[in-house]
Design a protein around this motif. Structure first.
Motif, PDB file in Angstrom:
ATOM      1  N   HIS A 293     -31.092  -1.515 -27.142  1.00  0.00           N
ATOM      2  CA  HIS A 293     -30.376  -0.724 -26.133  1.00  0.00           C
ATOM      3  C   HIS A 293     -29.119  -1.443 -25.647  1.00  0.00           C
ATOM      4  O   HIS A 293     -28.041  -0.833 -25.565  1.00  0.00           O
ATOM      5  CB  HIS A 293     -31.271  -0.429 -24.933  1.00  0.00           C
ATOM      6  CG  HIS A 293     -30.504   0.090 -23.763  1.00  0.00           C
ATOM      7  ND1 HIS A 293     -30.005   1.380 -23.706  1.00  0.00           N
ATOM      8  CD2 HIS A 293     -30.072  -0.527 -22.617  1.00  0.00           C
ATOM      9  CE1 HIS A 293     -29.335   1.542 -22.579  1.00  0.00           C
ATOM     10  NE2 HIS A 293     -29.351   0.405 -21.910  1.00  0.00           N
ATOM     11  N   ASN A 294     -29.239  -2.721 -25.302  1.00  0.00           N
ATOM     12  CA  ASN A 294     -28.104  -3.429 -24.718  1.00  0.00           C
ATOM     13  C   ASN A 294     -26.944  -3.547 -25.699  1.00  0.00           C
ATOM     14  O   ASN A 294     -25.774  -3.442 -25.315  1.00  0.00           O
ATOM     15  CB  ASN A 294     -28.550  -4.812 -24.242  1.00  0.00           C
ATOM     16  CG  ASN A 294     -29.462  -4.740 -23.032  1.00  0.00           C
ATOM     17  OD1 ASN A 294     -29.424  -3.773 -22.281  1.00  0.00           O
ATOM     18  ND2 ASN A 294     -30.298  -5.755 -22.847  1.00  0.00           N
TER      19      ASN A 294
ATOM     20  N   CYS B  59     -29.801   5.537 -28.251  1.00  0.00           N
ATOM     21  CA  CYS B  59     -30.394   4.435 -29.011  1.00  0.00           C
ATOM     22  C   CYS B  59     -31.892   4.677 -29.226  1.00  0.00           C
ATOM     23  O   CYS B  59     -32.512   5.482 -28.534  1.00  0.00           O
ATOM     24  CB  CYS B  59     -30.169   3.093 -28.301  1.00  0.00           C
ATOM     25  SG  CYS B  59     -31.273   2.767 -26.910  1.00  0.00           S
TER      26      CYS B  59
ATOM     27  N   CYS C 285     -28.667   8.203 -23.315  1.00  0.00           N
ATOM     28  CA  CYS C 285     -28.395   7.180 -24.326  1.00  0.00           C
ATOM     29  C   CYS C 285     -29.096   7.564 -25.621  1.00  0.00           C
ATOM     30  O   CYS C 285     -30.266   7.962 -25.622  1.00  0.00           O
ATOM     31  CB  CYS C 285     -28.873   5.814 -23.845  1.00  0.00           C
ATOM     32  SG  CYS C 285     -28.628   4.480 -25.040  1.00  0.00           S
TER      33      CYS C 285
ATOM     34  N   CYS D 118     -34.149   4.235 -25.991  1.00  0.00           N
ATOM     35  CA  CYS D 118     -34.069   5.281 -24.975  1.00  0.00           C
ATOM     36  C   CYS D 118     -34.621   6.613 -25.471  1.00  0.00           C
ATOM     37  O   CYS D 118     -35.144   7.407 -24.691  1.00  0.00           O
ATOM     38  CB  CYS D 118     -32.623   5.452 -24.510  1.00  0.00           C
ATOM     39  SG  CYS D 118     -32.039   4.065 -23.493  1.00  0.00           S
TER      40      CYS D 118
ATOM     41  N   HIS E   7     -25.384   0.011 -25.897  1.00  0.00           N
ATOM     42  CA  HIS E   7     -24.686   0.361 -24.655  1.00  0.00           C
ATOM     43  C   HIS E   7     -23.358  -0.397 -24.540  1.00  0.00           C
ATOM     44  O   HIS E   7     -22.327   0.172 -24.170  1.00  0.00           O
ATOM     45  CB  HIS E   7     -25.587   0.024 -23.464  1.00  0.00           C
ATOM     46  CG  HIS E   7     -25.205   0.703 -22.186  1.00  0.00           C
ATOM     47  ND1 HIS E   7     -25.541   2.004 -21.901  1.00  0.00           N
ATOM     48  CD2 HIS E   7     -24.507   0.274 -21.117  1.00  0.00           C
ATOM     49  CE1 HIS E   7     -25.080   2.336 -20.711  1.00  0.00           C
ATOM     50  NE2 HIS E   7     -24.438   1.293 -20.214  1.00  0.00           N
ATOM     51  N   TYR E   8     -23.391  -1.675 -24.885  1.00  0.00           N
ATOM     52  CA  TYR E   8     -22.198  -2.507 -24.754  1.00  0.00           C
ATOM     53  C   TYR E   8     -21.104  -2.069 -25.721  1.00  0.00           C
ATOM     54  O   TYR E   8     -19.925  -1.952 -25.339  1.00  0.00           O
ATOM     55  CB  TYR E   8     -22.576  -3.961 -25.008  1.00  0.00           C
ATOM     56  CG  TYR E   8     -21.546  -4.963 -24.555  1.00  0.00           C
ATOM     57  CD1 TYR E   8     -21.301  -5.180 -23.204  1.00  0.00           C
ATOM     58  CD2 TYR E   8     -20.836  -5.731 -25.479  1.00  0.00           C
ATOM     59  CE1 TYR E   8     -20.370  -6.119 -22.780  1.00  0.00           C
ATOM     60  CE2 TYR E   8     -19.912  -6.677 -25.063  1.00  0.00           C
ATOM     61  CZ  TYR E   8     -19.686  -6.865 -23.716  1.00  0.00           C
ATOM     62  OH  TYR E   8     -18.762  -7.810 -23.303  1.00  0.00           O
TER      63      TYR E   8
ATOM     64  N   LEU F  43     -24.775   8.978 -19.887  1.00  0.00           N
ATOM     65  CA  LEU F  43     -24.890   7.570 -19.554  1.00  0.00           C
ATOM     66  C   LEU F  43     -24.544   7.301 -18.096  1.00  0.00           C
ATOM     67  O   LEU F  43     -23.941   6.290 -17.760  1.00  0.00           O
ATOM     68  CB  LEU F  43     -23.999   6.715 -20.475  1.00  0.00           C
ATOM     69  CG  LEU F  43     -24.269   6.845 -21.959  1.00  0.00           C
ATOM     70  CD1 LEU F  43     -23.288   6.001 -22.742  1.00  0.00           C
ATOM     71  CD2 LEU F  43     -25.674   6.455 -22.304  1.00  0.00           C
TER      72      LEU F  43
ATOM     73  N   VAL G 204     -31.610   4.606 -19.883  1.00  0.00           N
ATOM     74  CA  VAL G 204     -30.392   5.298 -19.434  1.00  0.00           C
ATOM     75  C   VAL G 204     -30.447   6.730 -19.935  1.00  0.00           C
ATOM     76  O   VAL G 204     -30.597   6.972 -21.141  1.00  0.00           O
ATOM     77  CB  VAL G 204     -29.119   4.596 -19.978  1.00  0.00           C
ATOM     78  CG1 VAL G 204     -27.883   5.415 -19.646  1.00  0.00           C
ATOM     79  CG2 VAL G 204     -28.995   3.188 -19.402  1.00  0.00           C
TER      80      VAL G 204
ATOM     81  N   SER H 109     -27.081  -0.839 -17.629  1.00  0.00           N
ATOM     82  CA  SER H 109     -27.225   0.493 -17.049  1.00  0.00           C
ATOM     83  C   SER H 109     -26.034   0.788 -16.156  1.00  0.00           C
ATOM     84  O   SER H 109     -26.120   0.780 -14.942  1.00  0.00           O
ATOM     85  CB  SER H 109     -28.524   0.559 -16.238  1.00  0.00           C
ATOM     86  OG  SER H 109     -28.708   1.827 -15.665  1.00  0.00           O
TER      87      SER H 109
END
Length: 417
Positions: free
Chosen positions: A383-384, A354, A352, A357, A387-388, A306, A349, A292
């Motif tokens: 999600h991770n 995904c 986001c 989310c 996001h990454y 984000l 987030v 996050s």
């Protein structure tokens, strides 16, 4: 020498160090490419932890290169040799480039087991001692598109003597020569690329010697080892990386092992690193946390997505977060196990895209975690991962737009909106 198609085409070099470009000619057919700076797709035995292949491919902009490690594969050598057609088909992987590393970057690797002739990897059944001959037999069974050679990487601890560091560099170069010789004779590895490993601990002279000697060999790229989180002071790491980068050819990629935190990624890109292992989202997921942090650097407020208040990520009960231990929570994530999220109906987030989310709230993830439901890890990993990899996309955009400083302020929360 087999291989030879891989080529790094740089479109921009910022302040003489940060490199933007495309790594082309990947895979046996040479049709794949990977944008740099970028990261690989981290897996356990070819599978992203907690995700099926179908679930994984609901995510967009996934890297074209999948990483597997010998620490997971070595105990399956006999099966792979009997299967005969390589790990890609064995694991049900299709249109991807396969990279084989020695160790799993997310798992601790005990030291003290390296000799002049062997290294050790740790699988589910314990320690497996690997000679150069066994290492090359494993590579022939896996049939990756590229791999890095055997290396003595046990010199990352700060109290390592100069004599031990020198021995590490000598061993690693000897391993590389032996691997290259066996590679040339292998039919299974025809068209496969080899990366040389740069060692040297925290001693500048040995780092430079390792880089120069490795660059003399017919390798397609370089793995920078011994810089992982907690191995040394960040300023010293940046200094050593910058010095090593000057010794390496500009048209070959540099892959950094064991570094995943966003702040460290940014610092290492500034030191000339091209590629990273994407094990960090898995570590965050295993902690029951969600990435996050903001990586939007656009001055246009309508595009600001984000965006997240990082204060909640550091307000843990212990009052302090250690950043030198990869098992500890970082300021780039929030712990959904915390009671404050029990009735928080926001997405992980805001903005986001995904699946997690768009469809679930923090309160639901909190409920899944406190009741030990397996779905929690699935949703967090979705999600991770998204996001990454989104962060790396923003990093490339920032370099292209000459906005790296602004991106750094956003990621490090120095510039709040």
């Amino acid at each position: 020498m087999a291989g030879g198609r891989m080529k790094l085409e740089l479109s921009r070099v910022v302040q003489g160090k940060s490199r933007l470009g495309v790594l082309k000619g990947l895979g046996r057919t040479g049709k794949h490419s990977l944008e740099v700076p970028g990261c690989l797709l981290y897996t356990h035995l070819g599978t992203v932890p907690h995700l099926t292949q179908d679930t994984l491919h609901t995510l967009s902009s996934l890297p074209s290169v999948t990483q597997v490690s010998l620490s997971h594969v070595a105990e399956h050598q006999e099966v792979l040799e009997e299967f005969k057609v390589g790990f890609r088909k064995f694991a049900g992987l299709h249109d991807t480039v396969l990279y084989c590393s020695l160790h799993d970057p997310a798992a601790p690797c005990p030291t003290g087991y390296t000799t002049n002739k062997t290294v050790s990897v740790w699988g589910s059944g314990g320690r497996i001692e690997v000679t150069a001959a066994k290492f090359m037999a494993l590579q022939a069974a896996v049939q990756p598109d590229w791999y890095h050679s055997m290396a003595d990487g046990e010199t990352w601890q700060g109290n390592t003597s100069r004599k031990r560091v020198r021995k590490s560099v000598d061993r690693t170069l000897a391993h590389l020569d032996e691997c290259l010789l066996a590679h040339q004779k292998s039919r299974e590895l025809d068209g496969v690329e080899v990366f040389g490993v740069v060692e040297g601990g925290d001693i500048l002279d040995e780092r430079l010697r390792s880089a120069r000697e490795t660059a003399k060999r017919p390798v397609a790229g370089f793995c920078l080892d011994g810089f992982q989180t907690g191995a040394m002071d960040s300023a010293l790491r940046a200094q050593l990386m910058a010095a090593v980068a000057k010794e390496l050819p500009e048209d070959k990629p540099r892959l950094l092992q064991g570094v995943g935190r966003p702040d460290e990624v940014l610092a290492c890109v500034e030191a000339g690193v091209d590629l990273f292992e994407s094990f960090f989202p898995f570590q965050v997921t295993e902690r029951g946390c969600a990435l996050s942090f903001s990586f939007d650097f656009s001055p246009d407020p309508e595009r600001a997505v984000l965006e997240q208040d990082h204060v909640e990520a550091v307000a843990e009960p212990n009052g302090e977060l250690r950043v030198d231990d990869q098992t500890q929570m970082t300021r780039f994530e929030i712990s959904l196990k915390d009671e404050r999220y029990r009735d928080d109906f926001r997405p992980l987030v805001e903005g986001c895209g995904c699946y997690c989310c768009k469809n679930h709230q923090r309160a639901y993830l909190h409920h899944l975690l406190v009741t030990n439901e397996l779905l929690a890890s699935v949703l967090l990993m979705i999600h991770n991962t998204a996001h990454y990899h989104g962060f790396f996309g923003a990093l490339r955009e920032a370099l292209a737009a000459d906005q790296l400083d602004l991106l750094k302020r956003r990621v490090l929360s120095e510039d709040k909106k």
